[in-house]
Design an enzyme around this catalytic site. Structure first.
Site, PDB file in Angstrom:
ATOM      1  N   GLY A  43       0.779  -1.241   0.000  1.00  9.82           N
ATOM      2  CA  GLY A  43       0.000   0.000   0.000  1.00  9.82           C
ATOM      3  C   GLY A  43       0.808   1.287   0.000  1.00  9.82           C
ATOM      4  CG  ASP A  99      -2.024   1.901   2.571  1.00  7.26           C
ATOM      5  OD1 ASP A  99      -1.946   1.604   3.785  1.00  7.26           O
ATOM      6  OD2 ASP A  99      -2.503   1.116   1.731  1.00  7.26           O
ATOM      7  CG  ASP A 102      -9.701   0.800   8.360  1.00 10.33           C
ATOM      8  OD1 ASP A 102     -10.533   1.574   8.857  1.00 10.33           O
ATOM      9  OD2 ASP A 102     -10.032  -0.226   7.740  1.00 10.33           O
ATOM     10  CE  LYS A 130     -11.048   3.713   5.478  1.00  8.17           C
ATOM     11  NZ  LYS A 130     -11.624   2.406   5.186  1.00  8.17           N
ATOM     12  CG  PHE A 151     -12.923   0.292   0.679  1.00  9.81           C
ATOM     13  CD1 PHE A 151     -12.197  -0.312   1.699  1.00  9.81           C
ATOM     14  CD2 PHE A 151     -12.548   0.067  -0.629  1.00  9.81           C
ATOM     15  CE1 PHE A 151     -11.118  -1.144   1.404  1.00  9.81           C
ATOM     16  CE2 PHE A 151     -11.480  -0.757  -0.932  1.00  9.81           C
ATOM     17  CZ  PHE A 151     -10.761  -1.361   0.088  1.00  9.81           C
ATOM     18  CB  VAL A 152     -10.434   5.716  -0.196  1.00  9.55           C
ATOM     19  CG1 VAL A 152     -11.488   6.598   0.440  1.00  9.55           C
ATOM     20  CG2 VAL A 152      -9.349   5.383   0.823  1.00  9.55           C
ATOM     21  CG  ASP A 158      -5.416  -3.378  -2.523  1.00  6.59           C
ATOM     22  OD1 ASP A 158      -5.095  -2.894  -1.425  1.00  6.59           O
ATOM     23  OD2 ASP A 158      -5.802  -4.562  -2.661  1.00  6.59           O
ATOM     24  NE  ARG A 164      -1.611  -2.999  -4.323  1.00  6.24           N
ATOM     25  CZ  ARG A 164      -1.931  -3.086  -3.031  1.00  6.24           C
ATOM     26  NH1 ARG A 164      -1.993  -1.997  -2.305  1.00  6.24           N
ATOM     27  NH2 ARG A 164      -2.189  -4.244  -2.484  1.00  6.24           N
TER      28      ARG A 164
HETATM   29  P1  IMP Z   1      -5.825  -1.632   9.660  1.00  9.05           P
HETATM   30  O1  IMP Z   1      -4.965  -2.753  10.161  1.00  9.05           O
HETATM   31  O2  IMP Z   1      -7.284  -1.928   9.781  1.00  9.05           O
HETATM   32  O3  IMP Z   1      -5.462  -0.276  10.227  1.00  9.05           O
HETATM   33  O4  IMP Z   1      -5.658  -1.611   8.106  1.00  9.05           O
HETATM   34  C1  IMP Z   1      -4.620  -1.089   7.469  1.00  9.05           C
HETATM   35  C2  IMP Z   1      -4.520  -1.659   6.079  1.00  9.05           C
HETATM   36  O5  IMP Z   1      -5.816  -1.985   5.540  1.00  9.05           O
HETATM   37  C3  IMP Z   1      -3.960  -0.599   5.167  1.00  9.05           C
HETATM   38  O6  IMP Z   1      -2.559  -0.692   5.130  1.00  9.05           O
HETATM   39  C4  IMP Z   1      -4.626  -0.899   3.862  1.00  9.05           C
HETATM   40  O7  IMP Z   1      -3.853  -1.818   3.118  1.00  9.05           O
HETATM   41  C5  IMP Z   1      -5.948  -1.521   4.214  1.00  9.05           C
HETATM   42  N1  IMP Z   1      -7.073  -0.545   4.157  1.00  9.05           N
HETATM   43  C6  IMP Z   1      -7.749   0.008   5.182  1.00  9.05           C
HETATM   44  N2  IMP Z   1      -8.700   0.856   4.771  1.00  9.05           N
HETATM   45  C7  IMP Z   1      -8.624   0.845   3.413  1.00  9.05           C
HETATM   46  C8  IMP Z   1      -9.362   1.526   2.364  1.00  9.05           C
HETATM   47  O8  IMP Z   1     -10.270   2.347   2.578  1.00  9.05           O
HETATM   48  N3  IMP Z   1      -8.985   1.228   1.096  1.00  9.05           N
HETATM   49  C9  IMP Z   1      -7.996   0.350   0.787  1.00  9.05           C
HETATM   50  N4  IMP Z   1      -7.276  -0.286   1.729  1.00  9.05           N
HETATM   51  C10 IMP Z   1      -7.590  -0.057   3.021  1.00  9.05           C
HETATM   52 MG    MG Z   2      -4.456  -3.306   1.027  1.00  7.22          MG
END
Ligand code: IMP
Ligand code: MG
Length: 181
Positions: A43, A99, A102, A130, A151-152, A158, A164
């Site tokens: 990402g 990237d 979340d 987010k 979701f972006v 991706d 990407r």
């Molecule tokens: P987390 O562990 O939930 O914080 O997720 C982080 C990873 O989830 C990021 O590095 C992204 O690869 C993916 N991710 C989270 N939200 C999005 C989104 O809105 N679009 C695309 N990928 C996302």
């Molecule tokens: Mg991803």
């Protein structure tokens, strides 16, 4: 690909202007310390290339490859390290680059893992943060933009490994997201 977007949140020029600001802050903060960047693949690839070329300091670059999604749009929490050996971070000032923040699971897990190798310091830089309640608490030190809980895709982000290479960041049209995701 742009036709798959419901709307564009940040166009290429806006992203690049923000990177100028972030890079200036990072360069100022690390001017007296040798920086090691640990980029989270895949990402942060595009961000890494554009941001690091704006930082005129001697720095080292390592990458970590993790997967958390299994193809959907919701993090499931169990993180797979695709790389066998961790970067050598002992005695270094580490800046983790990702990237998007979340649920916080990815960055909290990576930070924990890197800290066991005794770095001098660990900071976090994300392009997107987010607005939502997180599963794991993570306070990033450098943030490009805050976004709503949508979701972006684009600029490295991706959906099922697509989008990407979009130069902008936008919200993916809901009907394109599989019902099971
Ligand atoms: P987390 O562990 O939930 O914080 O997720 C982080 C990873 O989830 C990021 O590095 C992204 O690869 C993916 N991710 C989270 N939200 C999005 C989104 O809105 N679009 C695309 N990928 C996302
Ligand atoms: Mg991803």
């Amino acid at each position: 690909m742009q036709k798959d977007l419901e709307r564009i949140l940040f166009d290429e020029a806006t992203i690049h202007r923000r990177l100028d600001e972030l890079a200036a802050r990072i360069s100022e903060d690390y001017r007296d310390r040798e920086l090691t960047v640990v980029a989270i693949l895949n990402g942060s690839l595009i961000l890494m290339a554009d941001l690091l070329r704006r930082i005129p300091l001697p720095l080292k670059l390592d990458c970590l490859s993790v997967a958390s999604y299994h193809g959907g749009t919701k993090s499931v929490g169990d993180l797979v390290f695709r790389q066998v050996s961790l970067p050598d971070v002992a005695g270094r000032h580490i800046l983790i680059l990702d990237d998007i923040l979340d649920s916080g699971v990815t960055l909290a897990t990576i930070r924990e893992k890197l800290k066991t190798a005794r770095p001098l310091s660990v900071r976090i830089c994300v392009l997107l943060e987010k607005k939502r309640t997180r599963t794991r608490a993570v306070e990033p030190d450098y943030v490009g933009f805050e976004i709503a809980d949508e979701f972006v895709v684009g600029y490295g982000l991706d959906y099922m490994e697509r989008y990407r290479n979009l130069p902008c960041i936008g919200v993916l049209r809901k009907e394109l997201i599989a019902q099971s995701a």
